[in-house]
Design a protein around this motif. Sequence first.
Motif, PDB file in Angstrom:
ATOM      1  N   VAL A 140      28.333 -15.201 -74.897  1.00  0.00           N
ATOM      2  CA  VAL A 140      27.788 -15.473 -73.561  1.00  0.00           C
ATOM      3  C   VAL A 140      27.763 -16.970 -73.289  1.00  0.00           C
ATOM      4  O   VAL A 140      28.062 -17.423 -72.179  1.00  0.00           O
ATOM      5  CB  VAL A 140      26.375 -14.863 -73.417  1.00  0.00           C
ATOM      6  N   ALA A 141      27.422 -17.766 -74.325  1.00  0.00           N
ATOM      7  CA  ALA A 141      27.399 -19.217 -74.161  1.00  0.00           C
ATOM      8  C   ALA A 141      28.794 -19.752 -73.844  1.00  0.00           C
ATOM      9  O   ALA A 141      28.963 -20.645 -73.002  1.00  0.00           O
ATOM     10  CB  ALA A 141      26.844 -19.875 -75.423  1.00  0.00           C
ATOM     11  N   VAL A 142      29.801 -19.207 -74.519  1.00  0.00           N
ATOM     12  CA  VAL A 142      31.189 -19.614 -74.236  1.00  0.00           C
ATOM     13  C   VAL A 142      31.541 -19.264 -72.785  1.00  0.00           C
ATOM     14  O   VAL A 142      32.143 -20.068 -72.061  1.00  0.00           O
ATOM     15  CB  VAL A 142      32.168 -18.921 -75.209  1.00  0.00           C
ATOM     16  N   GLY A 143      31.160 -18.068 -72.345  1.00  0.00           N
ATOM     17  CA  GLY A 143      31.400 -17.687 -70.956  1.00  0.00           C
ATOM     18  C   GLY A 143      30.694 -18.600 -69.977  1.00  0.00           C
ATOM     19  O   GLY A 143      31.238 -18.928 -68.913  1.00  0.00           O
ATOM     20  N   LEU A 144      29.482 -19.030 -70.332  1.00  0.00           N
ATOM     21  CA  LEU A 144      28.732 -19.952 -69.455  1.00  0.00           C
ATOM     22  C   LEU A 144      29.441 -21.297 -69.343  1.00  0.00           C
ATOM     23  O   LEU A 144      29.501 -21.885 -68.250  1.00  0.00           O
ATOM     24  CB  LEU A 144      27.312 -20.131 -70.004  1.00  0.00           C
ATOM     25  N   VAL A 145      29.999 -21.774 -70.452  1.00  0.00           N
ATOM     26  CA  VAL A 145      30.768 -23.032 -70.394  1.00  0.00           C
ATOM     27  C   VAL A 145      31.913 -22.906 -69.387  1.00  0.00           C
ATOM     28  O   VAL A 145      32.152 -23.795 -68.567  1.00  0.00           O
ATOM     29  CB  VAL A 145      31.314 -23.409 -71.788  1.00  0.00           C
ATOM     30  N   GLY A 146      32.621 -21.771 -69.432  1.00  0.00           N
ATOM     31  CA  GLY A 146      33.715 -21.555 -68.484  1.00  0.00           C
ATOM     32  C   GLY A 146      33.220 -21.513 -67.050  1.00  0.00           C
ATOM     33  O   GLY A 146      33.821 -22.130 -66.149  1.00  0.00           O
ATOM     34  N   ASP A 147      32.110 -20.806 -66.802  1.00  0.00           N
ATOM     35  CA  ASP A 147      31.569 -20.711 -65.440  1.00  0.00           C
ATOM     36  C   ASP A 147      31.097 -22.064 -64.930  1.00  0.00           C
ATOM     37  O   ASP A 147      31.321 -22.418 -63.766  1.00  0.00           O
ATOM     38  CB  ASP A 147      30.404 -19.710 -65.411  1.00  0.00           C
ATOM     39  N   ILE A 148      30.432 -22.838 -65.793  1.00  0.00           N
ATOM     40  CA  ILE A 148      29.968 -24.165 -65.387  1.00  0.00           C
ATOM     41  C   ILE A 148      31.166 -25.071 -65.101  1.00  0.00           C
ATOM     42  O   ILE A 148      31.170 -25.846 -64.132  1.00  0.00           O
ATOM     43  CB  ILE A 148      29.057 -24.784 -66.466  1.00  0.00           C
ATOM     44  N   SER A 149      32.195 -24.980 -65.937  1.00  0.00           N
ATOM     45  CA  SER A 149      33.400 -25.805 -65.724  1.00  0.00           C
ATOM     46  C   SER A 149      33.993 -25.528 -64.351  1.00  0.00           C
ATOM     47  O   SER A 149      34.368 -26.459 -63.626  1.00  0.00           O
ATOM     48  CB  SER A 149      34.435 -25.513 -66.814  1.00  0.00           C
ATOM     49  N   ARG A 150      34.090 -24.252 -63.992  1.00  0.00           N
ATOM     50  CA  ARG A 150      34.642 -23.910 -62.679  1.00  0.00           C
ATOM     51  C   ARG A 150      33.708 -24.358 -61.549  1.00  0.00           C
ATOM     52  O   ARG A 150      34.155 -24.683 -60.451  1.00  0.00           O
ATOM     53  CB  ARG A 150      34.891 -22.409 -62.594  1.00  0.00           C
ATOM     54  N   ALA A 151      32.407 -24.375 -61.841  1.00  0.00           N
ATOM     55  CA  ALA A 151      31.437 -24.701 -60.793  1.00  0.00           C
ATOM     56  C   ALA A 151      31.363 -26.198 -60.519  1.00  0.00           C
ATOM     57  O   ALA A 151      31.424 -26.626 -59.362  1.00  0.00           O
ATOM     58  CB  ALA A 151      30.055 -24.178 -61.194  1.00  0.00           C
ATOM     59  N   ILE A 152      31.218 -27.015 -61.570  1.00  0.00           N
ATOM     60  CA  ILE A 152      30.954 -28.448 -61.335  1.00  0.00           C
ATOM     61  C   ILE A 152      32.199 -29.314 -61.535  1.00  0.00           C
ATOM     62  O   ILE A 152      32.162 -30.521 -61.282  1.00  0.00           O
ATOM     63  CB  ILE A 152      29.805 -28.952 -62.231  1.00  0.00           C
ATOM     64  N   GLU A 153      33.282 -28.712 -62.025  1.00  0.00           N
ATOM     65  CA  GLU A 153      34.584 -29.370 -62.163  1.00  0.00           C
ATOM     66  C   GLU A 153      34.469 -30.707 -62.897  1.00  0.00           C
ATOM     67  O   GLU A 153      33.964 -30.757 -64.006  1.00  0.00           O
ATOM     68  CB  GLU A 153      35.237 -29.504 -60.780  1.00  0.00           C
ATOM     69  N   GLY A 154      34.893 -31.801 -62.281  1.00  0.00           N
ATOM     70  CA  GLY A 154      34.954 -33.091 -62.967  1.00  0.00           C
ATOM     71  C   GLY A 154      33.630 -33.572 -63.506  1.00  0.00           C
ATOM     72  O   GLY A 154      33.583 -34.354 -64.469  1.00  0.00           O
ATOM     73  N   ALA A 155      32.534 -33.127 -62.909  1.00  0.00           N
ATOM     74  CA  ALA A 155      31.206 -33.534 -63.386  1.00  0.00           C
ATOM     75  C   ALA A 155      30.899 -32.982 -64.772  1.00  0.00           C
ATOM     76  O   ALA A 155      29.887 -33.334 -65.389  1.00  0.00           O
ATOM     77  CB  ALA A 155      30.133 -33.076 -62.393  1.00  0.00           C
ATOM     78  N   MET A 156      31.775 -32.142 -65.293  1.00  0.00           N
ATOM     79  CA  MET A 156      31.611 -31.575 -66.636  1.00  0.00           C
ATOM     80  C   MET A 156      31.932 -32.610 -67.721  1.00  0.00           C
ATOM     81  O   MET A 156      31.484 -32.471 -68.859  1.00  0.00           O
ATOM     82  CB  MET A 156      32.549 -30.363 -66.781  1.00  0.00           C
ATOM     83  N   GLN A 157      32.702 -33.650 -67.373  1.00  0.00           N
ATOM     84  CA  GLN A 157      33.232 -34.596 -68.353  1.00  0.00           C
ATOM     85  C   GLN A 157      32.186 -35.147 -69.335  1.00  0.00           C
ATOM     86  O   GLN A 157      32.410 -35.134 -70.547  1.00  0.00           O
ATOM     87  CB  GLN A 157      33.902 -35.754 -67.622  1.00  0.00           C
ATOM     88  N   PRO A 158      30.995 -35.617 -68.873  1.00  0.00           N
ATOM     89  CA  PRO A 158      30.045 -36.222 -69.824  1.00  0.00           C
ATOM     90  C   PRO A 158      29.545 -35.266 -70.907  1.00  0.00           C
ATOM     91  O   PRO A 158      29.024 -35.709 -71.928  1.00  0.00           O
ATOM     92  CB  PRO A 158      28.877 -36.657 -68.919  1.00  0.00           C
ATOM     93  N   PHE A 159      29.691 -33.994 -70.699  1.00  0.00           N
ATOM     94  CA  PHE A 159      29.142 -33.016 -71.641  1.00  0.00           C
ATOM     95  C   PHE A 159      30.200 -32.458 -72.597  1.00  0.00           C
ATOM     96  O   PHE A 159      29.892 -31.665 -73.481  1.00  0.00           O
ATOM     97  CB  PHE A 159      28.494 -31.858 -70.868  1.00  0.00           C
ATOM     98  N   PHE A 172      40.979 -34.411 -70.166  1.00  0.00           N
ATOM     99  CA  PHE A 172      41.114 -33.534 -71.325  1.00  0.00           C
ATOM    100  C   PHE A 172      41.957 -34.180 -72.425  1.00  0.00           C
ATOM    101  O   PHE A 172      42.026 -33.654 -73.528  1.00  0.00           O
ATOM    102  CB  PHE A 172      41.748 -32.199 -70.892  1.00  0.00           C
ATOM    103  N   GLU A 173      42.575 -35.323 -72.146  1.00  0.00           N
ATOM    104  CA  GLU A 173      43.492 -35.947 -73.105  1.00  0.00           C
ATOM    105  C   GLU A 173      42.905 -36.111 -74.510  1.00  0.00           C
ATOM    106  O   GLU A 173      43.583 -35.798 -75.501  1.00  0.00           O
ATOM    107  CB  GLU A 173      43.962 -37.311 -72.593  1.00  0.00           C
ATOM    108  N   PRO A 174      41.641 -36.552 -74.673  1.00  0.00           N
ATOM    109  CA  PRO A 174      41.113 -36.729 -76.037  1.00  0.00           C
ATOM    110  C   PRO A 174      41.073 -35.431 -76.849  1.00  0.00           C
ATOM    111  O   PRO A 174      41.017 -35.476 -78.074  1.00  0.00           O
ATOM    112  CB  PRO A 174      39.687 -37.252 -75.809  1.00  0.00           C
ATOM    113  N   TYR A 175      41.071 -34.298 -76.165  1.00  0.00           N
ATOM    114  CA  TYR A 175      40.944 -33.017 -76.855  1.00  0.00           C
ATOM    115  C   TYR A 175      42.273 -32.271 -76.935  1.00  0.00           C
ATOM    116  O   TYR A 175      42.342 -31.184 -77.512  1.00  0.00           O
ATOM    117  CB  TYR A 175      39.925 -32.122 -76.131  1.00  0.00           C
TER     118      TYR A 175
END
Length: 880
Positions: free
Chosen positions: A677-696, A736-739
Amino acid sequence: MSAPDLTTTLLSCQNPDPTVRTAAEAALATAEQTNLAEFFVALANELATEGKDVTVRQLAGLHFKNLLVAKDDALQAEKHNKWKAIPPEQRAVIKSTVIGAIRSPVPVARHTSAQACAEIATIELPYKEWPEFLNVLMENVTGAGLDDGVKISSLECLGFTCERIAFTLTLAGGDAPEISPEITDLMLTTIVDGIRADRPDPIRFAAAKALGNSLSFTRKNMENENERNMILKTICDATQSTDARVRAAAYECIVQIAFQYYDKLQAYMQTLFQLTFATIRSDEESVALQAIEFWSTLAEEEMELMDMAAELAEAGQTPSAESACVGYVKAALEHLCPLLTETLTKQDEDVEIDDDQWNLSMSGATCLTLVSNAVEDAIVPHIMPFVQQHIKNENWRYREAATMAFSSILEGPSDEGIGQFVNQSIPVLLEALSDANDLVKDTTAWTIGRICDLHVRSIPEETFPTLVNGLAGKLLSETPRVSSQACFGIHNLAAAFQNDNAAATSGTNALSPYMATLLQTLLQVVDREDASESNLRIGAFEAISVLIQNAAPDVKDVLMQLLPAIIDRLGQSFNMPALTNEDKEQKEGVQGLLCGLIQVISIKVTKEELMPYCDGIMTNFLQVLQTKNATCHEEALSASSAIANILEGEFVKYMQALQPFLMTGLRNFEAYQVCTVAVGLVGDISRAIEGAMQPFCDEIMSALMEALQNSSLHRSVKPPVLSCFGDIALAIGAGFEPYLQVSLMMLLQAAQTRAPDDDDDLIDYVNMLREGILEAYTGIIQGLKDGNRTDLLLPYVDAIMGFLEMLATDRKNDYDNEVLGKAVGLVGDIASSLGGQIKDQIRQPYVMELLKEGHATGDATIVDTCNWASTVVQHVLTAC
């Protein structure tokens, strides 16, 4: 460790003083690690020495056994290997000592020795070691002059051995050697001698139990007609024993034969028919239960065979003679059904309704359900006369039995076969909800729930209001069991509106007039003092959830009134006292269920409607995540996904506070559902906040890598973890380049996973893994394209295209074309992103083969993707 020291140490392991007990256990562990062979010798001597304290002998034998047994498969294999590493001459001494104790005059020592010997035999017999084992046991059982107790312990030892070997063979699959015919012959000879009619009943009982345990690996004997006849005759004779335990054990063997050797039954069915029917009709309950189980097992086997035949027919094939369904159950309906309905009238008055005790009427109902599922419409004319005759009988036993019989056959027949009876039953059942007998009311509410689940279209429209009000009227005033069944009925009634497209256009559905009252009443049910009984509270919450999910647009005001009430309940729950573990579990259970309700309401409302409540919602979720309850975490994280999907970019304000709990979830490898569920939440948050996800992302990507590298994590988590790489890459683009390098290496490694042709479960897993890989590649490529950094992909193109080439030639069980559809999409994405730079790779025959296969599916979505991908590929190939 000397003998006196070992005696003292074993007794100290039972000392109530934890300090003494811990020291003794540590001493035994040290002895095991220092010299395992000598430790086995010492324990064997303690077990075998006559005159020793019986408790010490038992403790020695049990510790000996436990040195060879483990619940964990890997640890079990390790213990077996340690035993095999002991030199053969030392093992021989140990074995001789332990098996000699089976002849002890002390019953406890004999029994414990039987257990210890069985564990050694489990390791050695498959490899044709310890030939003396079966010879000694056979001599013990067949020889004259030995005490009956020795014969019983020897047969118990055989039974334990057969049970353990069957278990280890199941775990090992095809990796373990087959038990040789010589060994099974000796086993069966010994067992059959023990079950002879002239043997005392305790010996026959031990032999019958051993025979039941042996049947899973004696197929070669069962294939031989003479041996099979002998085995069946021996078992059938045992069903006529004067001892009920022997009769029940014999029927357990017959059940096993029905399960393992259905294809061998034909010659014996007339006899088994007569024996089981006579037993069901007149024998003691413990024996009759096993006779009913025989017919339940037959029904299950025939359902499986018919399903297999249907699958083969779809593929244009026919089942082999060994896999053909003979139809024993259908042929027996005329005689079987009256027997089963008779068992339904034998309810146990002394058993409380909430008890889970298994009795004759429960067994009969279960068997009738399975028979109904096996024969479908053919059951109706055999059961409905009984139902119609007795559903209003003055005797409550017959009223309840008739209702249970009707409920039991609801799943098998078609709407056409049973619909008219469902239609006629509703008024009668609603009246029976007020029956004077609690068991009748309970079964009636259960039956209505089953009708709502299985045959809701057969309920007359004019009866709907009476049905809803009738169930609602039982929510507060009845026992928890009856009220729980009423919740079940409302739940299924609401679920029937799941695919009701008419509500979207008309704005309403048949539930709307009752929605406010039902929700209010169900919340009162949650607050009942006895709501923890009979799953009542959970049933009420589940009914509320399904009502909300299937609510029509015209009750949105009701939902908007409900939302703050649920949020307030969740807030107040943190102040609930929890004096005991039971209180704590109940409190956390309620919190998880309330999170689930907030989630389903959130999905039904707009962003503007939800916004004013979000701070309060997320504050509560964060507090729930501070508990130590995995289910609570799962519900709170899942509900947070719903909030993220609705708020989109505005969800970012909660990320700082949520991040620590999100990381805990991602690293919760033990409770893998929470991790998923946590992995799914990461995906949902990524789609929701887009570039603002970078610091996390640094912390999140690190946790995702740990998950992939953790060998103990449940494999079902790994495909969504791979897919999550794509979600993050799509959100942060060039960031995403560092990863990139480590992510692509993980994807390439996962792409090497293969499954053998005969392992459907592993094939399904590999398909899930491949879907995750394809989703990851697609997200990474699109993300880098959006960030104008597709050049970073060039070193990895050959590997990605190699994966696509493998998919073009090696796809198994891709029945829904999920892998193919995503593969075609990836072809288009990589071609559109890298263009002429990959012209050589994109012109390879396997690319065209994938596109051709995609077109051939006829699936509109896949065909559209193919058309787009084909256009992009063509453009790349024709460009200068």
